[in-house]
Motif scaffolding. Structure first.
Motif, PDB file in Angstrom:
ATOM      1  N   ASP A   9       0.853  -1.182   0.000  1.00  0.00           N
ATOM      2  CA  ASP A   9       0.000   0.000   0.000  1.00  0.00           C
ATOM      3  C   ASP A   9       0.896   1.241   0.000  1.00  0.00           C
ATOM      4  N   ALA A  10       0.692   2.103  -0.981  1.00  0.00           N
ATOM      5  CA  ALA A  10       1.566   3.262  -1.168  1.00  0.00           C
ATOM      6  C   ALA A  10       1.425   4.309  -0.080  1.00  0.00           C
ATOM      7  N   ARG A  11       0.520   4.104   0.858  1.00  0.00           N
ATOM      8  CA  ARG A  11       0.436   5.042   1.982  1.00  0.00           C
ATOM      9  C   ARG A  11       1.522   4.791   3.012  1.00  0.00           C
ATOM     10  N   PHE A  12       2.120   3.609   2.995  1.00  0.00           N
ATOM     11  CA  PHE A  12       2.977   3.208   4.098  1.00  0.00           C
ATOM     12  C   PHE A  12       4.444   3.140   3.672  1.00  0.00           C
ATOM     13  N   THR A  13       5.305   3.667   4.533  1.00  0.00           N
ATOM     14  CA  THR A  13       6.752   3.557   4.354  1.00  0.00           C
ATOM     15  C   THR A  13       7.204   2.292   5.075  1.00  0.00           C
ATOM     16  N   VAL A  14       7.828   1.382   4.330  1.00  0.00           N
ATOM     17  CA  VAL A  14       8.020   0.031   4.857  1.00  0.00           C
ATOM     18  C   VAL A  14       9.470  -0.428   4.730  1.00  0.00           C
ATOM     19  N   LEU A  15       9.863  -1.279   5.680  1.00  0.00           N
ATOM     20  CA  LEU A  15      11.110  -2.036   5.612  1.00  0.00           C
ATOM     21  C   LEU A  15      10.717  -3.484   5.381  1.00  0.00           C
ATOM     22  N   ARG A  16      11.102  -4.030   4.241  1.00  0.00           N
ATOM     23  CA  ARG A  16      10.732  -5.389   3.870  1.00  0.00           C
ATOM     24  C   ARG A  16      11.913  -6.328   4.079  1.00  0.00           C
ATOM     25  N   TYR A  17      11.615  -7.536   4.499  1.00  0.00           N
ATOM     26  CA  TYR A  17      12.631  -8.586   4.634  1.00  0.00           C
ATOM     27  C   TYR A  17      12.456  -9.547   3.470  1.00  0.00           C
ATOM     28  N   VAL A  18      13.515  -9.708   2.677  1.00  0.00           N
ATOM     29  CA  VAL A  18      13.411 -10.419   1.413  1.00  0.00           C
ATOM     30  C   VAL A  18      14.142 -11.748   1.498  1.00  0.00           C
ATOM     31  N   ALA A  19      13.422 -12.833   1.251  1.00  0.00           N
ATOM     32  CA  ALA A  19      14.017 -14.167   1.311  1.00  0.00           C
ATOM     33  C   ALA A  19      14.730 -14.452  -0.005  1.00  0.00           C
ATOM     34  N   THR A  20      15.960 -13.994  -0.104  1.00  0.00           N
ATOM     35  CA  THR A  20      16.784 -14.211  -1.285  1.00  0.00           C
ATOM     36  C   THR A  20      18.227 -14.276  -0.861  1.00  0.00           C
ATOM     37  N   GLU A  21      19.048 -14.922  -1.678  1.00  0.00           N
ATOM     38  CA  GLU A  21      20.474 -15.011  -1.386  1.00  0.00           C
ATOM     39  C   GLU A  21      21.248 -13.773  -1.836  1.00  0.00           C
ATOM     40  N   VAL A  81       7.637   7.304  -3.900  1.00  0.00           N
ATOM     41  CA  VAL A  81       6.528   8.179  -4.294  1.00  0.00           C
ATOM     42  C   VAL A  81       6.944   9.590  -3.909  1.00  0.00           C
ATOM     43  N   VAL A  82       7.195  10.415  -4.913  1.00  0.00           N
ATOM     44  CA  VAL A  82       7.742  11.758  -4.692  1.00  0.00           C
ATOM     45  C   VAL A  82       6.918  12.763  -5.479  1.00  0.00           C
ATOM     46  N   ASP A  83       6.608  13.875  -4.853  1.00  0.00           N
ATOM     47  CA  ASP A  83       5.878  14.953  -5.514  1.00  0.00           C
ATOM     48  C   ASP A  83       6.873  15.773  -6.333  1.00  0.00           C
ATOM     49  N   PRO A  84       6.805  15.718  -7.662  1.00  0.00           N
ATOM     50  CA  PRO A  84       7.799  16.425  -8.484  1.00  0.00           C
ATOM     51  C   PRO A  84       7.667  17.935  -8.419  1.00  0.00           C
ATOM     52  N   ARG A  85       6.562  18.434  -7.889  1.00  0.00           N
ATOM     53  CA  ARG A  85       6.392  19.888  -7.793  1.00  0.00           C
ATOM     54  C   ARG A  85       7.230  20.478  -6.675  1.00  0.00           C
ATOM     55  N   SER A  86       7.551  19.658  -5.653  1.00  0.00           N
ATOM     56  CA  SER A  86       8.204  20.198  -4.468  1.00  0.00           C
ATOM     57  C   SER A  86       9.347  19.344  -3.937  1.00  0.00           C
ATOM     58  N   GLY A  87       9.463  18.102  -4.419  1.00  0.00           N
ATOM     59  CA  GLY A  87      10.454  17.187  -3.875  1.00  0.00           C
ATOM     60  C   GLY A  87       9.981  16.448  -2.639  1.00  0.00           C
ATOM     61  N   GLU A  88       8.714  16.599  -2.264  1.00  0.00           N
ATOM     62  CA  GLU A  88       8.233  15.922  -1.061  1.00  0.00           C
ATOM     63  C   GLU A  88       8.215  14.410  -1.254  1.00  0.00           C
ATOM     64  N   THR A  89       8.865  13.688  -0.340  1.00  0.00           N
ATOM     65  CA  THR A  89       8.799  12.231  -0.319  1.00  0.00           C
ATOM     66  C   THR A  89       7.535  11.827   0.420  1.00  0.00           C
ATOM     67  N   ILE A  90       6.643  11.172  -0.286  1.00  0.00           N
ATOM     68  CA  ILE A  90       5.373  10.753   0.302  1.00  0.00           C
ATOM     69  C   ILE A  90       5.480   9.333   0.846  1.00  0.00           C
ATOM     70  N   ARG A  91       6.261   8.518   0.177  1.00  0.00           N
ATOM     71  CA  ARG A  91       6.469   7.145   0.627  1.00  0.00           C
ATOM     72  C   ARG A  91       7.886   6.726   0.275  1.00  0.00           C
ATOM     73  N   ALA A  92       8.512   5.936   1.158  1.00  0.00           N
ATOM     74  CA  ALA A  92       9.832   5.369   0.891  1.00  0.00           C
ATOM     75  C   ALA A  92       9.790   3.875   1.201  1.00  0.00           C
ATOM     76  N   HIS A  93      10.817   3.182   0.789  1.00  0.00           N
ATOM     77  CA  HIS A  93      10.902   1.753   1.049  1.00  0.00           C
ATOM     78  C   HIS A  93      12.328   1.393   1.423  1.00  0.00           C
ATOM     79  N   MET A  94      12.487   0.250   2.066  1.00  0.00           N
ATOM     80  CA  MET A  94      13.798  -0.337   2.320  1.00  0.00           C
ATOM     81  C   MET A  94      13.651  -1.842   2.175  1.00  0.00           C
ATOM     82  N   ASN A  95      14.602  -2.479   1.524  1.00  0.00           N
ATOM     83  CA  ASN A  95      14.591  -3.921   1.337  1.00  0.00           C
ATOM     84  C   ASN A  95      15.859  -4.519   1.923  1.00  0.00           C
TER      85      ASN A  95
END
Length: 862
Positions: A386-398, A408-422
């Protein structure tokens, strides 16, 4: 990683991949006008395959009565759009108030076929062997024209003030493409209804595989019988779509005889804020990820490109208290959700790595700026995609990596609306590699194949801390790696307070300078002084300024006040400055590399004892040995950068002193001497016969040859010789002259010729490589077509303007390179001939044959 392109940003090499660095990332900019005053008209690239539910040539009957379109049995999900569903049919009920509003559209693959390779993927879901892929975020708008609703791409690459006459010209120069078109099937007084059942299942590249991957796997369209929408869910500011796509494929990445490629995709449309955040103008002295646009209504007599930094919107909940200097809570904190698939033992360390940055935000005036929660498992309104949530995901891969960034970034202002981490599961293996080669001799915790939970947890905390830095808007700061003197890095009290780098976002791992005899030196990394300063610079509100332009003098003053201290400098990395090399550490590059070599020499003879497991093959021993070579190469790269090197200190007009200062000639000469000793002399410390014969029957000679020759070719690269020739031309006798470097290199590489001693296998290979490289320089063809100096179109107003963009093609054949190289070969010919005549009988047979062949080659070249 320097400044990066948006709308989508994903650090795929991130911290942990020894990168290409991806094609030099483009720094993006925007205007200094208020975002509400700008109208965007430039088109985004789009695959011209609009998904339309209308049969070709059908007559548009216009809207019909509601009960003739939406069955009474249809389910409705209320939200940004009311979504109506009846079996496999879906309708969007789009309010008139949303028409024309800009939305960020983000597509991610939640499950992909095997065989793709995680190096392509910025993440994965919680199921084993499944990954997801981010595509670039687009900005779109829904508009109504007559009885049709259009989904139109939006670009902010070119803008103009609507009140300025040039606005019409900009508008005419870039009509934005239509992604899809739909007939209005029914309507009421304040909304229009369209059917979107086919939009997500017909192969439109905006909602499926991009053209590159379609070509790679030979796809031939989507099979509608094997493609469908799983769900469409509507929330207050976003709509989430999950669908399965099955392509006919000639060369699918797995299970090829099926002739099919299936994937699960998640598509988000997020309403951008009605009132954009006040932007902050970028400054290349403080590295930030940015957005850009060209403002044609700017009074400058050219098309001015402006940059805004990417950052979350943090606003004081109590402005009066903030202005009194008190810490205040933000109106909306940055909330991170940790994937419940994360193993329990790592969750506290992930949380600590995220919350660590609150200390930096206190410099900006905020307390509790970052909050962390475990993602709920049983909440039907929560989804990790869900693009409303900034999440840290744990990925089962080698995959041996991790990555993060704004997506998700607003190009008019540079506002970061959502970020992710894997966080990839395989990352822990690489962390052990690094810790063993860099700290193993003084750290018993890594002197085995299994690292204690507390130790590995600290390593993972550091990685999370590093990656959230990217999500907050910061690229790698390689300059911070060299912020502290070497003797300070060997001090327990200093490292306890300051760590080993000015920034946790710099690509430095652990303190390889410290020695076993130095005592309990801090191993783990945390946010540094530069990080705290960079958060203050980007996130601290400036209420006394009303616009981004009014903020600029204040931000400039903050930078100049700190400019004398190297801790507060930014550098994204280059090939000529030893102060900003990836995975380097310490201000004095020669001493730091020498100490690092001492640790490596202690590691090799202990590999079997430390990581060998009774009853198991020697695979892990071999991998750790290869990592020793990789670490050795890091030292080589840093030292090589100093020969013909310069120090970079980013400045703007009005600051005193140069941006580029050539390194002292004696320091450059010492750097070459280090290479001659630690690289070009045969590395006996790597030739442990007992060790090598445990895991390979052949390969050692070729491997050493590769590292030595790669270093030599870099040292004798045309671009390095160009820098040295220019330093000699501009600085005269104080420069490290190319002829001196070539003399010292020849004397070191051909030492045995002067001594009259036999030459071993490794050195003979290196000497042949020297001959080959010199021949390449003599025979190097001029670039075609040659370009005159200054044949470029730089944006001289670009905040990150860099004179490296002024480089033109180096005409080797018209410079001092040819005569200097030929002179070296002539001198060498005399030395080899004298060695064969004067002491040839004392040389072994291989050496005599080698020198005779060298002499023949020299005769041909000179």
């Amino acid at each position: 990683m320097g400044s990066l392109t948006i709308p989508a940003f994903s650090i795929l090499t991130a911290l942990f991949l020894v990168a290409p660095p991806s094609p030099a990332p483009v720094e993006l900019q925007r205007t200094d006008l208020a975002p509400t005053d700008l109208v965007s008209t430039n088109p985004l690239p789009a695959d011209p395959q609009p998904a339309s539910p209308d049969p070709a040539g059908a007559t548009d009957p216009g809207p019909r009565p509601w009960d003739q379109v939406i069955p009474a049995t249809a389910e409705v999900d209320e939200g940004l759009f009311d979504v109506h569903r009846d079996g496999d049919r879906f309708w969007f009920q789009i309010p008139d108030s949303i028409l024309g509003r800009e939305m960020a559209m983000l597509s991610r693959m939640s499950a992909m076929p095997a065989g793709i390779g995680t190096q392509m993927l910025p993440g994965g879901d919680r199921l084993n062997e499944t990954q997801f892929m981010n595509y670039d975020t687009q900005v779109v708008r829904w508009i109504r024209e007559g009885n049709r609703i259009l989904l139109q791409a939006v670009s902010h690459a070119q803008v103009a003030d609507p009140t300025h006459p040039v606005h019409a010209a900009v508008e005419h120069a870039g009509f934005e493409p239509i992604i899809a078109s739909f007939p209005v099937q029914t309507e009421n007084e304040d909304s229009s209804v369209i059917e979107v059942s086919d939009l997500y299942t017909t192969g439109n590249p905006n909602f499926g595989l991009d053209r590159e991957r379609r070509e790679r796997w030979g796809t031939r369209g989507v099979d509608p019988e094997r493609s469908h929408i799983r769900f469409i869910r509507s929330f207050p500011i976003n709509v989430e779509v999950r669908n399965i796509l099955t392509y006919h494929a000639d060369h699918p990445p797995a299970l090829e005889r099926t002739g099919a490629l299936s994937l699960v995709a998640n598509h988000s449309m997020v309403l951008l804020p009605e009132e954009p955040m006040r932007p902050r103008l970028a400054d290349h002295r403080v590295g930030m990820i940015t957005v850009e646009s060209v403002d044609y209504s700017d009074p400058a007599q050219w098309a001015r490109t402006r940059q805004y930094v990417q950052r979350f919107r943090l606003e004081p909940s109590d402005m009066e208290a903030f202005q009194r200097g008190e810490l205040v809570d933000p109106v909306q904190p940055i909330v991170w959700y940790i994937d419940p698939a994360t193993p329990e033992e790592w969750r506290p360390y992930f949380k600590e790595g995220l919350l660590e940055w609150n200390a930096a935000f206190e410099r900006a005036g905020f307390r509790n700026a970052i909050q962390v929660q475990m993602a709920p498992v049983d909440d039907p309104d929560f989804d990790m995609m869900d693009a409303r949530f900034t999440v840290l995901r744990y990925v089962a891969t080698e995959e041996l990596s991790a990555n993060a960034g704004p997506d998700v970034v607003d190009p008019r202002s540079g506002e970061t609306i959502r970020a992710h981490m894997n966080m990839y599961h395989g990352l822990m293996r690489r962390l052990h590699w690094w810790s063993l080669t860099q700290t193993g001799p003084r750290n018993p915790a890594v002197q085995s194949l299994t690292v204690p939970t507390e130790e590995m947890g600290e390593y993972l905390r550091y990685v999370v801390s590093h990656e959230i830095g990217h999500a907050l808007g910061y690229p790698h700061n390689q300059m911070a790696n060299s912020a502290f003197p070497v003797d300070s890095l060997r001090s327990p009290t200093f490292t306890d307070e300051w760590g080993n780098s000015g920034s946790v976002v710099g690509r430095t791992r652990f303190n390889y300078v410290a020695q076993p005899e130095d005592g309990p030196i801090r191993v783990h990394r945390a946010i540094g002084e530069y990080d705290k300063w960079a958060i203050e610079w980007a996130y601290r509100p400036i209420p006394e300024a009303a616009t981004a332009d009014e903020e600029r003098p204040i931000l400039d003053r903050w930078i100049r006040e700190r400019a004398p201290d190297p801790v507060y400098r930014f550098g994204e990395g280059n090939d000529f400055d030893p102060y900003q090399q990836t995975e380097s550490i310490g201000r004095e590059w020669i001493e730091a590399s020498e100490l690092g070599m001492r640790n490596l020499r202690r590691v090799v003879p202990n590999l079997i004892d430390w990581v060998g497991v009774e009853g198991e093959p020697y695979d892990d021993v071999m991998m750790r040995y290869m990592q020793v070579l990789s670490q050795w190469n890091r030292f080589i790269t840093r030292i090589t950068s100093a020969v013909g090197g310069l120090r970079e200190h980013r400045k703007v007009v009005g600051e005193e002193g140069p941006v580029y200062t050539p390194l002292d000639a004696e320091e450059q000469s010492r750097s070459l001497a280090w290479l001659l000793e630690h690289v070009y002399e045969t590395p006996e410390w790597l030739l442990d016969r007992e060790l090598l014969r445990r895991f390979e029957h052949v390969g050692t000679v070729e491997r050493i040859r590769w590292y030595q020759v790669n270093s030599l070719n870099e040292l004798l690269s045309p671009v390095r010789l160009e820098r040295m020739i220019e330093q000699r031309a501009l600085d005269g006798e104080t420069a490290y002259a190319p002829v001196r470097m070539l003399d010292e290199l020849r004397a070191g590489l051909w030492r045995e010729v002067a001594e009259g001693t036999s030459i071993d296998t490794f050195r003979r290979n290196l000497q042949r490589a020297y001959m080959h490289r010199m021949q390449e320089l003599l025979e190097m063809a001029p670039p075609a077509p040659p370009s005159p100096p200054g044949d470029y179109r730089p944006d001289l107003t670009h905040p990150a303007y860099d004179t490296r963009t002024l480089r033109t093609s180096f005409q080797v054949h018209q410079t001092d390179v040819i005569p200097l190289v030929r002179e070296q070969l002539q001198l060498l010919a005399g030395e080899v001939e004298a060695a064969l005549q004067g002491g040839g009988t004392a040389l072994d047979r291989e050496t005599r044959a080698h020198l005779r062949e060298i002499l023949r080659e020299l005769g041909r070249l000179i």
